[in-house]
Design a protein around this motif. Structure first.
Motif, PDB file in Angstrom:
ATOM      1  N   UNK A  44      43.240  39.346  32.502  1.00  0.00           N
ATOM      2  CA  UNK A  44      42.747  40.055  31.314  1.00  0.00           C
ATOM      3  C   UNK A  44      41.220  39.973  31.189  1.00  0.00           C
ATOM      4  N   UNK A  45      40.621  38.985  31.840  1.00  0.00           N
ATOM      5  CA  UNK A  45      39.162  38.838  31.752  1.00  0.00           C
ATOM      6  C   UNK A  45      38.433  39.735  32.738  1.00  0.00           C
ATOM      7  N   UNK A  46      39.198  40.314  33.675  1.00  0.00           N
ATOM      8  CA  UNK A  46      38.574  41.167  34.706  1.00  0.00           C
ATOM      9  C   UNK A  46      38.207  42.511  34.128  1.00  0.00           C
ATOM     10  N   UNK A  47      37.034  42.997  34.471  1.00  0.00           N
ATOM     11  CA  UNK A  47      36.586  44.318  34.027  1.00  0.00           C
ATOM     12  C   UNK A  47      37.573  45.402  34.432  1.00  0.00           C
ATOM     13  N   UNK A  48      38.017  46.202  33.454  1.00  0.00           N
ATOM     14  CA  UNK A  48      38.862  47.348  33.784  1.00  0.00           C
ATOM     15  C   UNK A  48      40.321  47.020  34.069  1.00  0.00           C
ATOM     16  N   UNK A  49      40.715  45.758  33.958  1.00  0.00           N
ATOM     17  CA  UNK A  49      42.095  45.410  34.302  1.00  0.00           C
ATOM     18  C   UNK A  49      43.067  45.837  33.199  1.00  0.00           C
ATOM     19  N   UNK A  50      42.683  45.610  31.960  1.00  0.00           N
ATOM     20  CA  UNK A  50      43.547  45.966  30.822  1.00  0.00           C
ATOM     21  C   UNK A  50      42.844  47.071  30.022  1.00  0.00           C
ATOM     22  N   UNK A  51      43.566  48.133  29.772  1.00  0.00           N
ATOM     23  CA  UNK A  51      42.991  49.382  29.258  1.00  0.00           C
ATOM     24  C   UNK A  51      42.154  49.202  27.977  1.00  0.00           C
ATOM     25  N   UNK A  52      42.625  48.353  27.051  1.00  0.00           N
ATOM     26  CA  UNK A  52      41.872  48.173  25.791  1.00  0.00           C
ATOM     27  C   UNK A  52      41.136  46.825  25.781  1.00  0.00           C
ATOM     28  N   UNK A  53      40.968  46.248  26.956  1.00  0.00           N
ATOM     29  CA  UNK A  53      40.223  44.980  27.111  1.00  0.00           C
ATOM     30  C   UNK A  53      40.819  43.835  26.291  1.00  0.00           C
TER      31      UNK A  53
END
Ligand code: FCB
Length: 441
Positions: A44-53
């Motif tokens: 979840x901390x990776x850029x772009x991994x989870x759509x709404x961050x």
């Protein structure tokens, strides 16, 4: 409010057919501070991994609100609840137990028992301890043995409180999404990695089944697989669709029942084939008390003119708000296909449901599209039973709106609405439709 409608003679209307709701630990618990980190915290901390961050650090605050949540399950009349245990909440990195985590699950299981709700416990719903990922995660064969150790610890602690154990939830997602195309944690890419992770997951399943059959012989023990039924775009694509079917669906089922991978493995480059040790399939093909089937949608495939398959999205069709085609016949088809191909144990439908962009108005959530989705799929289950598939129960995904992995909080699958600002829960019309169905039996 619309209701479900099933043929009068349907076995789903008999009280012995079990109805439940499902959730998973990472998607609802929150309370990150009271457990070790897992691969989804990192992802979840990776850029772009989870759509709404977003992430799972608060989610539905189920860790604090579990009593209210069990009461919701009870109030709708469900007699079963499928939950998962967070591995990093119960076993610490040094192998000792996290007492607070064990107590949390024990209290939850006791409350379920007192409420006459059967606990269907999944041991692994994707939240691998991060310290194991640091040593290779599911690419490391040792992880399968670590899972066996964890299983033994859990089973000892929860004696007498659990009705059913599933080893894994959807090893397809853990291996293919997590280690092959990288859209789920830990975000690794490469066919070779996906296939190896799948093999170690299946091995972990077999090792855990051995523990369960020895140390928990009175629970129903099995595994939960997801199926996206494969259809051919045209007659000339039948072979391609069957290849896809083997690659995405039967890769995880055939080893369990036939102790081998499907033929499509022969089409892979040698470097992409998993390393299999002698005796692995004897471990993997451990007899099961049940098979859990998760179903949401189908996929249509075309030949890619290169000896492989490609997806052929249908342009005009009904979809839920996550973009998945509504295709109830796919559920009947995969159930009858499994029944034809294998010597199956009884089946539970362990997940099925629809994502709709709901909202609360005057304290109500009107969700006729979800009711219709459920209605069509319950009828599809009924048809499969008519075609001689043995199905003992059905779980709606999900009890409540929650963290939908790479989609964050943008998709609502619950039959209970969650306001993520206030954590207020509101039973949707679909929840009341289930309540009515269950009351009428
Ligand atoms: C399944 C997962 C579950 C949920 C639903 C929508 O693949 O098992 O956690 O995300 O999809």
């Amino acid at each position: 409010m619309s209701k479900f409608s099933l043929p009068e003679s349907s076995p789903l209307l008999e009280p012995k057919f079990l109805f439940g709701v499902a959730t998973s630990s990472f998607q609802i618990e929150g309370a990150l501070d009271s457990r070790d980190r897992c691969i989804w915290d990192t992802f979840c901390e990776k850029d772009g991994a989870v759509i709404d961050k977003s992430n799972g650090s608060v989610a539905c605050e189920h860790y604090e609100r579990w009593e209210e949540d069990v009461e919701l399950v009870e109030s709708m009349g469900f007699k079963a609840y499928r939950l998962s245990i967070s591995w990093p909440r119960v076993v610490k990195q040094d192998g000792s137990l996290n007492k607070a985590g064990i107590t949390f699950y024990k209290n939850l299981l006791i409350k379920l028992q007192k409420s006459d709700i059967k606990a269907f416990v999944t041991l692994y719903h994707w939240d691998l301890p991060q310290h194991l990922e640091d040593k290779g995660g599911w690419l490391n064969r040792d992880t399968a043995y670590a899972f066996q150790y964890y299983t033994k610890a859990v089973v000892k602690e929860f004696q007498g409180l659990v009705y059913s154990y599933a080893t894994l939830n959807e090893p397809f997602c853990s291996s293919y999404l997590g280690y092959e195309i990288g859209t789920h944690a830990p975000g690794i890419t490469g066919r070779k990695y996906g296939r190896q992770a799948a093999h170690h997951l299946l091995l972990a399943h077999g090792l855990a089944m051995d523990v369960l059959s020895k140390h928990s012989p009175n629970t129903e023990n099995g595994i939960v697989l997801n199926f996206t039924t494969a259809y051919a775009f045209s007659e000339s694509d039948e072979l391609a669709a069957e290849r896809a079917n083997q690659y995405f669906n039967h890769w995880y089922a055939k080893p369990l029942f036939d102790a081998t991978y499907p033929e499509v493995i022969d089409d892979l480059d040698d470097q992409d084939k998993p390393i299999i040790k002698e005796g692995d399939f004897d471990i993997i093909a451990h007899p099961l008390d049940f098979l859990g089937v998760n179903y949401y949608t189908r996929t249509v495939y075309k030949d890619d003119n290169n000896g492989w398959f490609e997806e052929h999205p249908i342009s005009k069709c009904e979809r839920t708000d996550i973009g998945w085609e509504v295709y109830p016949d796919g559920l009947t088809k995969i159930l009858t296909q499994l029944n034809e191909r294998y010597n199956l144990p009884p089946i539970y439908i362990t997940e099925n449901g629809a994502a709709i962009h709901d909202n609360v108005k005057d304290g109500k959530v009107v969700d006729p599209r979800r009711i219709e989705y459920y209605n069509m799929h319950l009828n599809a289950v009924n048809v499969a039973i008519e075609k001689n598939v043995i199905i003992k129960g059905y779980f709606a995904w999900s009890l409540m709106d929650n963290f939908e992995w790479a989609e964050g909080y943008t998709q609502r699958f619950g039959i209970v609405y969650v306001d993520f600002e206030t954590q207020v829960r509101t039973i949707k019309d679909s929840g009341y439709a289930f309540k009515q169905l269950l009351k009428s039996r």
